[in-house]
Design a protein around this motif. Structure first.
Motif, PDB file in Angstrom:
ATOM      1  N   TRP A  46      -2.753   8.671   0.583  1.00 25.72           N
ATOM      2  CA  TRP A  46      -3.372   8.879  -0.736  1.00 25.72           C
ATOM      3  C   TRP A  46      -3.249   7.649  -1.622  1.00 25.72           C
ATOM      4  O   TRP A  46      -4.065   7.387  -2.499  1.00 25.72           O
ATOM      5  N   LEU A  47      -2.196   6.875  -1.365  1.00 28.07           N
ATOM      6  CA  LEU A  47      -1.935   5.712  -2.227  1.00 28.07           C
ATOM      7  C   LEU A  47      -2.771   4.503  -1.824  1.00 28.07           C
ATOM      8  O   LEU A  47      -3.123   3.658  -2.663  1.00 28.07           O
ATOM      9  N   HIS A  48      -3.100   4.433  -0.555  1.00 27.77           N
ATOM     10  CA  HIS A  48      -3.717   3.213  -0.020  1.00 27.77           C
ATOM     11  C   HIS A  48      -4.906   2.681  -0.804  1.00 27.77           C
ATOM     12  O   HIS A  48      -4.971   1.481  -1.078  1.00 27.77           O
ATOM     13  N   PRO A  49      -5.865   3.531  -1.204  1.00 27.99           N
ATOM     14  CA  PRO A  49      -7.029   2.966  -1.911  1.00 27.99           C
ATOM     15  C   PRO A  49      -6.667   2.340  -3.255  1.00 27.99           C
ATOM     16  O   PRO A  49      -7.476   1.646  -3.857  1.00 27.99           O
ATOM     17  N   TRP A  50      -5.441   2.606  -3.745  1.00 25.38           N
ATOM     18  CA  TRP A  50      -5.040   2.069  -5.057  1.00 25.38           C
ATOM     19  C   TRP A  50      -4.214   0.796  -4.937  1.00 25.38           C
ATOM     20  O   TRP A  50      -3.827   0.215  -5.945  1.00 25.38           O
ATOM     21  N   LEU A  51      -3.906   0.406  -3.716  1.00 24.91           N
ATOM     22  CA  LEU A  51      -3.090  -0.801  -3.541  1.00 24.91           C
ATOM     23  C   LEU A  51      -3.980  -2.040  -3.611  1.00 24.91           C
ATOM     24  O   LEU A  51      -5.040  -2.083  -2.986  1.00 24.91           O
ATOM     25  N   PHE A  52      -3.534  -3.037  -4.342  1.00 24.45           N
ATOM     26  CA  PHE A  52      -4.414  -4.198  -4.547  1.00 24.45           C
ATOM     27  C   PHE A  52      -4.625  -5.005  -3.267  1.00 24.45           C
ATOM     28  O   PHE A  52      -5.502  -5.855  -3.210  1.00 24.45           O
ATOM     29  N   THR A  53      -3.798  -4.731  -2.258  1.00 24.41           N
ATOM     30  CA  THR A  53      -3.978  -5.461  -1.001  1.00 24.41           C
ATOM     31  C   THR A  53      -4.862  -4.696  -0.018  1.00 24.41           C
ATOM     32  O   THR A  53      -5.151  -5.183   1.074  1.00 24.41           O
ATOM     33  N   HIS A  54      -5.275  -3.481  -0.414  1.00 26.34           N
ATOM     34  CA  HIS A  54      -5.895  -2.578   0.553  1.00 26.34           C
ATOM     35  C   HIS A  54      -7.159  -3.164   1.182  1.00 26.34           C
ATOM     36  O   HIS A  54      -7.420  -2.956   2.362  1.00 26.34           O
ATOM     37  N   TYR A  55      -7.956  -3.880   0.420  1.00 27.78           N
ATOM     38  CA  TYR A  55      -9.245  -4.365   0.941  1.00 27.78           C
ATOM     39  C   TYR A  55      -9.175  -5.828   1.379  1.00 27.78           C
ATOM     40  O   TYR A  55     -10.193  -6.445   1.640  1.00 27.78           O
TER      41      TYR A  55
END
Lengths: 329, 287
Positions: free
Chosen positions: B232-241
């Motif tokens: 759930w947190l992944h899309p909010w991490l600034f490194t995700h993309y």
């Protein structure tokens, strides 16, 4: 150019710096405690005080670098820090020693400072920087990287930054720090020249001799409080002059002095008496030194020595701020 | 009295503002600094290293190793891409962290911050100029990697029309355009981290501390991104993309990850930019 005419209309105001109730608290420590400063335009104002007395913190508040806990500041008639953008271009400052980019040459470092002000004209930047370097005698080292600079050269470069433009007010924190005697003399001459041109100079210093030679006004800080502020003569005179008569007839001398309305005291064959406030503008309530000597001679007192002493600024400074290791002070 | 009315005639006459002089000075100071040049040079070494190793060993990677590695022997233009993939997790955030962490804390440590502010630079303008420098570095870093990669790739390997991930081929011009897009994507991806670094830098007068904290945050975010429990947190991490640029190598280009990344980075920029301003605007400059 805006010349620093005293009382230049309602906008100018008569004070270059006006602080009221300036206070700064760091946690529980009161670094500056309700300081009132009034620096008249055109004056050379000495700001004295032992290390840690709150001078630099006060200067930081004057320049809007630190926010006062209480009180307010006006620079050149405008409220700080609200008027920072319009006032500070007219103020040159050296705060707590120079700061340089070690990886830039003196010329590039000054250009960067000059470019930081959005009001400075880029077309004339090179000329301004060169002139500032010239004024502090650094032209020959202008293209050296600043990390190779000696302490004295760094200090000069700091001064050059303060002189980048025509300033109405210079705030100089320990400008002679680290300079050799020649450098100190040059800085003193430079300040005097600027003051003669009408620039108000607010200079903090430990060097009492320097302040004594330069300043028209002084303020003395002690433990965060202002203990004295006013024209230099007033500070000196507040201590009072005293006359000392060296004589083999101390009792006779004492009675002559008492007859003149003085209150003499005798010790080791020397009779001393306070003469009250001195200066050339002697107000006549106390006898003039020459009339004391005349009275002593007329009374047949054998005068072997007669001396009128004015307390040095250092004596007054120490009297106001306490001896260095005076715990009770 | 009103300070606005009190502005003297002289200041008003010269009141034409030149707000960009500081930006120019900031960029010049940053990119002429030996440290910055050294970091960019180190980044440029990465593709050279990869290309030389692949060339000398002469072996294909059999599908192991970083993305695009196997394509290098076939087409030298892939060296730059491979190097970018290798640099994204550590080298890029490391160098950007150095630049971003140094912004305010570095000036504070030198003491030049007080002189910039009494110049007066204006606190908001100084922050903006500093961030502009960070953003410029975020763009310069991937550009340097890609250019060095293409240069060494062209030197050591054949260069031919590139087969994209979608199976289509593109010519040199098309590839150049995609490479530019890719560099922009990586630069964009680093903007959030840059804003975090800027904020951290306003908190301290020790630049090394701010740099380290920024780099550590980039690492922590990537670690969190690896944990499936935190989906759930992944899309909010600034490194995700950060590694999501594969879409740019399809035909037609899929813009989804570009858009999502831009939105996420903009959010980080807004939040940490605001925090940095809130902190810096009221900070007592005591260094």
């Amino acid at each position: 150019m805006t010349s620093a005419e005293p009382a230049a209309g309602p906008a100018g105001g008569a004070s270059a710096i006006l602080a009221r109730g300036l206070t700064k608290r760091f946690g529980r420590r009161l670094a500056v405690d309700s300081v009132d400063l009034d620096v008249p335009r055109g004056s050379v104002f000495g700001f004295l005080g032992p290390n840690g007395s709150g001078k630099t913190t006060t200067i930081r508040m004057l320049l809007g670098l630190a926010r006062p806990t209480a009180g307010q500041v006006e620079l050149l008639g405008e409220r700080m820090p609200r008027a920072t953008a319009t006032v500070l271009p007219r103020v040159g400052a050296l705060v707590e020693g120079p700061a340089l980019y070690p990886f830039l040459t003196a010329r590039d470092g000054l250009s960067r400072l000059d470019a930081a002000d959005p009001r400075s004209v880029s077309r004339t930047r090179g000329a301004r920087v060169a002139e500032a370097l010239e004024r502090v005698g650094l032209t020959h080292a202008a293209d050296k990287k600043a990390h190779a600079y000696s302490l004295g050269m760094r200090q000069r470069l700091g001064l050059a930054g303060a002189l980048l433009r025509e300033r109405e007010l210079l705030v100089l924190d320990e400008p002679s720090n680290g300079l050799d005697p020649q450098g100190t003399r040059e800085v003193r001459a430079l300040i005097r020249r600027l003051a003669d041109d009408g620039t108000t100079v607010f200079v903090s210093s430990h060097l009492l001799g320097e302040v004594e030679q330069l300043c028209s006004h002084v303020a003395v800080m002690r433990a965060g409080r202002l203990v004295m502020s006013g024209p230099l003569g007033e500070l000196r005179a507040a201590g009072g002059r005293s006359a000392a008569v060296r004589t083999p007839d101390p009792d006779a001398a004492a009675s002559v002095l008492a007859g003149l309305g003085l209150r003499p005291s005798v010790a080791d064959g020397v009779v001393t008496a306070d003469l009250g406030p001195g200066g050339d503008a002697h107000d006549g309530t106390e006898p003039a030194p020459e009339s004391i000597v005349a009275a002593l001679v007329a009374a047949g007192v054998r005068v072997r020595g007669f001396e009128v002493t004015t307390p040095s600024l250092e004596d007054r400074f120490v009297a106001l701020t306490g001896e260095g290791f005076d715990v009770a002070g | 009295m009103s300070p606005d009315e009190a502005a003297p005639a002289a200041t008003r006459r010269s009141a034409a503002l030149r707000p960009f002089a500081l930006f120019g000075s900031e960029l010049a100071t940053l990119f002429l600094r030996r440290r910055t040049i050294a970091m960019l040079a180190a980044l440029a070494v990465v593709p050279v290293l990869i290309a030389v190793v692949v060339r000398v060993t002469g072996a294909g990677s059999n599908g192991r190793g970083p993305a695009f590695l196997g394509s290098i022997t076939d087409n030298g233009l892939f060296v730059g891409f491979t190097a970018l993939v290798v640099c994204i997790p550590l080298f890029l955030p490391l160098t950007l962290g150095v630049v971003a962490g140094d912004t305010i804390a570095g000036e504070a440590a030198l003491g030049t911050l007080r002189y910039l502010l009494v110049a007066p630079a204006g606190r908001a303008r100084l922050l903006l100029a500093k961030y502009a420098g960070v953003a410029a570095f975020a763009l310069a870093a991937p550009v340097v990697i890609v250019l060095a990669g293409m240069g060494i790739g062209a030197l050591l390997f054949p260069v031919r029309p590139v087969t994209l991930l979608s199976g289509d081929t593109t010519d040199a011009a098309g590839l150049l355009a995609r490479t530019a897009l890719l560099a922009c994507y990586v630069a964009l991806s680093l903007l959030g981290l840059g804003a975090i670094g800027l904020f951290v830098s306003t908190l301290t007068t020790v630049p090394v501390g701010a740099m380290a904290a920024t780099v550590v945050l980039a690492g922590a975010s990537q670690i969190l991104d690896q944990l499936p429990q935190l989906d759930w947190l992944h899309p909010w991490l600034f490194t995700h993309y950060w590694l999501g640029f594969g879409d740019l190598l399809r035909d037609p280009i899929v813009w989804d990850s570009y858009g999502q990344d831009a939105l996420l980075q903009a959010a980080y920029l807004a939040v940490f930019g605001a925090l940095a301003y809130a902190r810096f605007a009221t900070k007592d400059i005591l260094s």
